[in-house]
Motif scaffolding. Structure first.
Motif, short mmCIF file in Angstrom:
data_model
loop_
_atom_site.label_atom_id
_atom_site.label_comp_id
_atom_site.label_asym_id
_atom_site.label_seq_id
_atom_site.Cartn_x
_atom_site.Cartn_y
_atom_site.Cartn_z
N LEU A 85 0.83 -1.29 0.05
CA LEU A 85 0.11 0.02 0.03
C LEU A 85 0.89 1.36 -0.04
N ARG A 86 0.65 2.17 -0.95
CA ARG A 86 0.98 3.48 -0.85
C ARG A 86 0.24 4.39 -0.02
N PHE A 87 0.66 5.30 0.54
CA PHE A 87 -0.30 6.14 1.55
C PHE A 87 0.11 7.48 1.63
N GLN A 88 -0.79 8.59 2.18
CA GLN A 88 -0.63 9.92 2.13
C GLN A 88 -0.65 10.00 3.79
N THR A 89 0.33 10.95 4.41
CA THR A 89 0.28 11.30 5.80
C THR A 89 -1.01 12.05 5.92
N VAL A 90 -1.83 12.21 6.99
CA VAL A 90 -2.92 12.82 7.32
C VAL A 90 -2.65 13.56 8.72
N GLY A 91 -2.33 14.76 8.47
CA GLY A 91 -1.49 15.41 9.92
C GLY A 91 0.03 15.21 9.52
N GLY A 92 0.78 15.97 10.71
CA GLY A 92 2.06 16.45 10.48
C GLY A 92 2.96 14.94 11.12
N TRP A 93 3.65 14.40 10.13
CA TRP A 93 4.63 13.46 10.42
C TRP A 93 6.12 13.65 10.38
N TRP A 94 6.80 13.12 11.50
CA TRP A 94 8.34 13.22 11.15
C TRP A 94 8.79 12.05 10.57
N SER A 95 9.43 11.56 9.73
CA SER A 95 9.77 10.45 9.04
C SER A 95 10.56 9.35 9.88
N GLN A 96 11.34 10.10 10.86
CA GLN A 96 12.14 9.12 11.55
C GLN A 96 11.39 8.39 12.57
N VAL A 97 9.97 8.66 12.84
CA VAL A 97 9.32 8.10 13.71
C VAL A 97 8.39 6.98 13.41
N MET A 98 8.36 6.84 12.05
CA MET A 98 7.48 5.77 11.23
C MET A 98 7.76 4.49 10.85
N LEU A 99 9.21 4.31 10.57
CA LEU A 99 9.53 3.01 9.93
C LEU A 99 9.29 1.78 10.88
N ALA A 100 9.00 0.91 10.21
CA ALA A 100 8.99 -0.22 11.24
C ALA A 100 7.76 -0.39 12.37
N GLN A 101 6.89 0.68 12.11
CA GLN A 101 5.84 0.85 13.25
C GLN A 101 4.63 -0.08 12.66
N ARG A 102 3.87 -0.48 13.76
CA ARG A 102 2.58 -1.25 13.33
C ARG A 102 1.41 -0.12 13.12
N VAL A 103 0.63 -0.61 12.10
CA VAL A 103 -0.59 0.26 11.69
C VAL A 103 -1.83 -0.48 11.80
N THR A 104 -2.87 0.00 11.69
CA THR A 104 -4.40 -0.68 11.37
C THR A 104 -4.89 -0.09 10.29
N ILE A 105 -5.18 -0.80 9.30
CA ILE A 105 -6.11 -0.26 8.08
C ILE A 105 -7.28 -0.51 8.45
N VAL A 106 -8.34 0.42 8.19
CA VAL A 106 -9.66 0.38 8.69
C VAL A 106 -10.42 0.13 7.09
N THR A 107 -11.03 -0.90 7.05
CA THR A 107 -11.42 -0.98 5.96
C THR A 107 -12.92 -1.45 6.23
N ARG A 108 -13.78 -1.44 4.88
CA ARG A 108 -15.39 -1.75 5.13
C ARG A 108 -15.56 -3.27 5.61
N LYS A 109 -14.48 -3.97 5.25
CA LYS A 109 -14.61 -5.52 5.68
C LYS A 109 -14.06 -5.87 7.00
N GLY A 110 -13.31 -4.72 7.56
CA GLY A 110 -12.98 -5.09 8.80
C GLY A 110 -11.47 -4.62 9.07
N ASP A 111 -11.14 -4.66 10.23
CA ASP A 111 -9.47 -4.09 10.17
C ASP A 111 -8.39 -4.99 9.84
N LEU A 112 -7.23 -4.51 9.35
CA LEU A 112 -6.33 -5.22 8.92
C LEU A 112 -4.91 -4.78 9.62
N THR A 113 -3.96 -5.62 9.80
CA THR A 113 -2.70 -4.95 10.42
C THR A 113 -1.77 -4.98 9.56
N GLY A 114 -1.10 -3.94 9.54
CA GLY A 114 0.03 -3.54 8.43
C GLY A 114 1.46 -3.24 9.47
#
Length: 361
Positions: A85-114
């Motif tokens: 998945l390619r993505f857009q930041t929404v709100g301000g992010w500093w690139s150095q705090v992002m890599l290797a971090q777990r996220v949740t993708i919220v879809t209409r079919k339910g949540d996915l881990t990424g």
């Protein structure tokens, strides 16, 4: 984890809720659950901000206490042929705090881990390894093998992506670690202000508000203030904690646990001097601790609210917080409780004559 009392349970539910700008439904539902018992009426503006009205005296001055529902996060923009998945930041992010971090993708079919990934340093030239990875070169890996598989799982461009973190009470139980303190702590302040005013006589009409889309331009603050037409407003948010290694007092004065921050200046607003003096005089009278701060590189909902209608005397009252705009931030429970206490005591002392004096003297 320490046993959660009623307040900690509320804070956990607020911060666990997933809601980036434009996707605030889940935190709005949590805020409604906790604020509705203390409100006379709950309404919404057309962008989705929640407005809880509590009448102390009918026709009294309208006082707005606004925290924002949204948190910084990401949005899926495209799915490549291998399922990344390619993505857009929404709100301000500093690139150095992002890599290797777990996220949740919220879809209409339910949540996915990424997990946020990039090209590994092992195959980069030595000079490239020394440079931070740019956000445009990152992607989200959900374990899909193709675009079709990711799509079958429910992923679509426009889906919300939220940092994943578990609410944690630290060994010092006053210290609370969570995602989305920016700005679910402001929502919690608005809730507890209405709660503490319940059954208390005061000469105002108070609005506890959870605004939307603050992180992308203070948008819900403007629309909700247009609906309410307040005469006094408090933007309640997080601020910068200056008590970690490497930060000088010249850069950031505030320390966690030393009281709420009274913001005298930020990029969105010069605080209203009459209101600021009234608030600090009240704090001094009652022995409520507070700290002054200026944040020339940021703003709060007060920045939009004070420009609505004929102008609204406004003040930002914030909580010194470490590591904001990352997966995990930390704040001190005493600062939250003292912010609530201060705003409640100020509201008790605000009547039409006092509001007029603050506004026009």
């Amino acid at each position: 984890m320490a046993k959660l009392d009623e307040t900690l349970t509320m804070l956990k539910e607020l911060t666990d809720a997933k809601g980036i700008p434009g996707n605030e439904r889940e935190p709005r539902a949590v805020m409604k659950k906790y604020i509705e018992p203390f409100a006379d009426k709950v309404t919404y503006d057309h962008l989705g901000s929640i407005i809880a009205k509590k009448v102390g005296k009918k026709g009294g001055p309208k006082i707005m206490v606004a925290g924002h529902l949204d948190e910084v996060g990401f949005m899926v923009t495209q799915i490549d042929d291998k399922g990344f998945l390619r993505f857009q930041t929404v709100g301000g992010w500093w690139s150095q705090v992002m890599l290797a971090q777990r996220v949740t993708i919220v879809t209409r079919k339910g949540d996915l881990t990424g997990v946020i990934g990039s090209k590994p340093p092992h195959i980069l030239p030595p000079e490239a390894r020394k440079k931070p990875v740019e956000i445009k070169d990152m992607f989200i890996d959900i374990g899909a093998s193709s675009r079709d598989e990711a799509t079958e799982w429910g992923v679509k461009p426009g889906d919300m992506v939220v940092p994943y973190f578990e609410f944690t009470v630290m060994n010092n139980e006053k210290m609370l670690l969570a995602k989305a303190w920016d700005n679910r702590i402001g929502c919690a302040i608005a809730i507890d202000v209405l709660k503490q005013l319940s059954g208390v006589e005061h000469p105002n009409v108070v609005y506890g508000v959870g605004t939307v889309q603050e992180e992308v331009g203070l948008r819900g603050a403007r629309t909700s203030a247009q609906k309410i037409e307040p005469v006094i407003a408090f933007g309640v948010d997080v601020g910068i904690a200056g008590d970690t290694p490497g930060i000088s007092e010249k850069e950031a004065l505030s320390k966690m646990g030393k009281g709420p921050q009274i913001i005298i200046y930020d990029a969105s607003m010069v605080s209203h001097k009459g209101l600021r003096d009234f608030v600090t005089d009240t704090a001094d009278e009652l022995g409520i601790p507070y700290q002054f701060d200026a944040v020339p590189g940021g703003g709060t909902d007060s920045g939009s609210i004070h420009l609505t209608h004929k102008g609204v005397p406004a003040l930002s009252i914030t909580i010194a917080t470490r590591y904001i705009h990352s997966h995990a931030a930390m704040l001190h429970r005493d600062d939250f409780e003292n912010a609530v206490k201060l705003i409640v005591e100020v509201i008790k002392r605000l009547d039409q004559e006092t509001v007029d004096r603050i506004t026009f003297d």
